[in-house]
Design an enzyme around this catalytic site. Sequence first.
Site, PDB file in Angstrom:
ATOM      1  CE1 TYR A 129      -4.929  -7.384   9.956  1.00 18.56           C
ATOM      2  CE2 TYR A 129      -4.494  -9.585   9.154  1.00 18.56           C
ATOM      3  CZ  TYR A 129      -5.276  -8.446   9.157  1.00 18.56           C
ATOM      4  OH  TYR A 129      -6.404  -8.395   8.368  1.00 18.56           O
ATOM      5  CD  GLU A 171      -7.400  -2.917   9.039  1.00 20.23           C
ATOM      6  OE1 GLU A 171      -8.474  -2.881   8.391  1.00 20.23           O
ATOM      7  OE2 GLU A 171      -6.415  -3.577   8.682  1.00 20.23           O
ATOM      8  CE1 TYR A 181      -4.274  -1.215   0.203  1.00 16.92           C
ATOM      9  CE2 TYR A 181      -3.762  -2.127   2.363  1.00 16.92           C
ATOM     10  CZ  TYR A 181      -4.629  -1.998   1.288  1.00 16.92           C
ATOM     11  OH  TYR A 181      -5.838  -2.642   1.314  1.00 16.92           O
ATOM     12  CD  GLU A 238      -6.983  -6.884   1.738  1.00 17.05           C
ATOM     13  OE1 GLU A 238      -7.760  -7.198   2.674  1.00 17.05           O
ATOM     14  OE2 GLU A 238      -6.745  -5.713   1.420  1.00 17.05           O
ATOM     15  CG  ASN A 264      -8.179  -1.096  -0.800  1.00 12.67           C
ATOM     16  OD1 ASN A 264      -7.720  -2.147  -1.243  1.00 12.67           O
ATOM     17  ND2 ASN A 264      -8.535  -0.948   0.450  1.00 12.67           N
ATOM     18  CD  GLU A 265     -10.692  -4.237   1.100  1.00 11.29           C
ATOM     19  OE1 GLU A 265     -10.798  -3.347   1.962  1.00 11.29           O
ATOM     20  OE2 GLU A 265     -10.313  -5.383   1.360  1.00 11.29           O
TER      21      GLU A 265
END
EC number: 3.2.1.23
Length: 621
Positions: free
Chosen positions: A327, A121, A75, A260, A179-180
Amino acid sequence: MGPPLLCLLILVSVYGQACNSKSFSIDYNENCFRKDGQCFRYISGSIHYFRIPSYYWRDRLLKMYMTGLNAVQVYIPWNFHEPVPGMYDFNGDRDLSHFLDLTNELGLLVIIRPGPYICAEWDMGGLPAWLLNNKDIALRTSDPDYLAAVDSWLSVLLPKLRPRLYSNGGNIISVQVENEYGSFMACDYSYLRHLLHLYRLYLGDEIVLFTTDGNTEKELQCGSLQDLHTTVDFGPGDNATKAFNLLRKYQPKGPLVNSEYYTGWLDYWGEKHSTTSKELVSRGLKNILEMGASVNMYMFEGGTNFGYWNGADFKKTYKPIPTSYDYDAPLSEAGDPTDKLNDIRNVISQFQPVPQGPVPPPTRKMDYGFVSMNKVGSLLDFLDVFSPEFPTETRYPLTFEEVKQYFGFVLYRTRLPRDVPIPTFLSSVPSGVHDRAYVSVGGVFNGVLERDHVLKILVAGKAGDWLDVLVENMGRINFGSCVNDLKGLVSNVTLGGDILTDWLLYPLNLEGPISEGWPHVGNNFIGFSETESNTGPSFYSGTFQITTQGDTFLSLPQWTKGQAWINGFNVGRYWPARGPQITLYVPGNILRLGENTVTLLELERASELSVVHFIDRPILG
């Protein structure tokens, strides 16, 4: 002799051009990517350079390479590189070119996700908060004001990427558009087409452009676009066959891709630390690879939300994300290989060769012991240090954005309009405080107002006493329809039934003085009496000596909530009183042989013992 020699030179020239020509494309007939003419499948992992000190980039990338990955997914957060309009920062830990150079040196291909929105996030999903200076802006749509800002940013970013495209001799094989987007309410195809035009304008026609969305009808319908390769997201608990069958409705031909594949999940303050078993992750990965699909594992290393960069979700209530972005990934927050990584490496080896030799070991971890902390003084005592300009005077409260303070803290100050001898409710409307407000009257700490949770507290005092409301931005919402998340007192505050007016606003620049050595100026320590109250927003500082440099973890179990700096570097928010995160990761590169300083802004209640502890392991749950 002339003509044969000429023919030979021509053949050598043609052969050389063929050898030097690099291509990466989609073969829709064979349902595969083609790299230099050969069918190709990538096995990739996500890594966020902006969550890892640049000192450690090579270490993390080498570990990914040695696991058997042939690509990394990256990203690019707009707000990280354009902190104020028209001022760009690509230096130090923001040196994107250096990071991409390292991927190329290690033989890793790159999948770039430049946004402009990235989620991740990360604060506001990577969108810069200064966009909210325009209250009417419609983010992630065809709104002309938003598009003008996007066009300006991409005109700076994308030309940096073009020479690095695979067809131009670099290692970037594909680029995501937005993105999404299917998860966003707007479903504005004109916006996606505008971005597609920009990407083609700056990157050319040969680069593979793609979209990524969740595995639902609505998400794929609103997030995909003709002329863009469609990919899908899902985790190890999902049915891969079902997800890819749904994808085929929107991408009938071409390679199957899970962009993802979730190796773990994020945490929220106040909830249990999230984990996903290595058996589940490795079994799901094997299933995807057996289907011939390409895959990117999100995350391969999560890293850390240093400073104030964490995002937040809104699911009925506001849910801020901790400093750690571990994560439960194959590489830990500190970049250490885990058992999950070993299992993933074993799975990959069944489908393609993995490099010979062991994965590099964990970095050195140090237990530096306990450090005594001395109280410097109340934050209110240092307004001249952290807000030296005249305060903003306003009848009613203004937001952070209106006073150009995008992160951290703003002090809202007014005087009690009357005597309040009996404790009376100081109140905010629901969601009127974004996000936590630390309230003092006459310099005495009274309590906390908290977005969606604590809407009123009792206060008392005399007419003319200062009422101080220190508001903390806990991170902007990064997902869904509420990314235009203004900060501060976004509604009026009432005392009893009276609206409070005539405020002074102090935007606080903590980073400047602390990064320059405050409160240790030269050899002098600026400190007050240690007998003062240990409640309310106050600074504490201590020093410790080291003879060996390594990573460590700052443990603060007896402290409540605040912000921590090591040698002036903002290592992030601590909140052991709420958890699950108890320690803060301290990368060894910010430490120095000899004396080091630790500075805390404790917002509620300091440890009675006034010590912190540097240990050699994380406590995240």
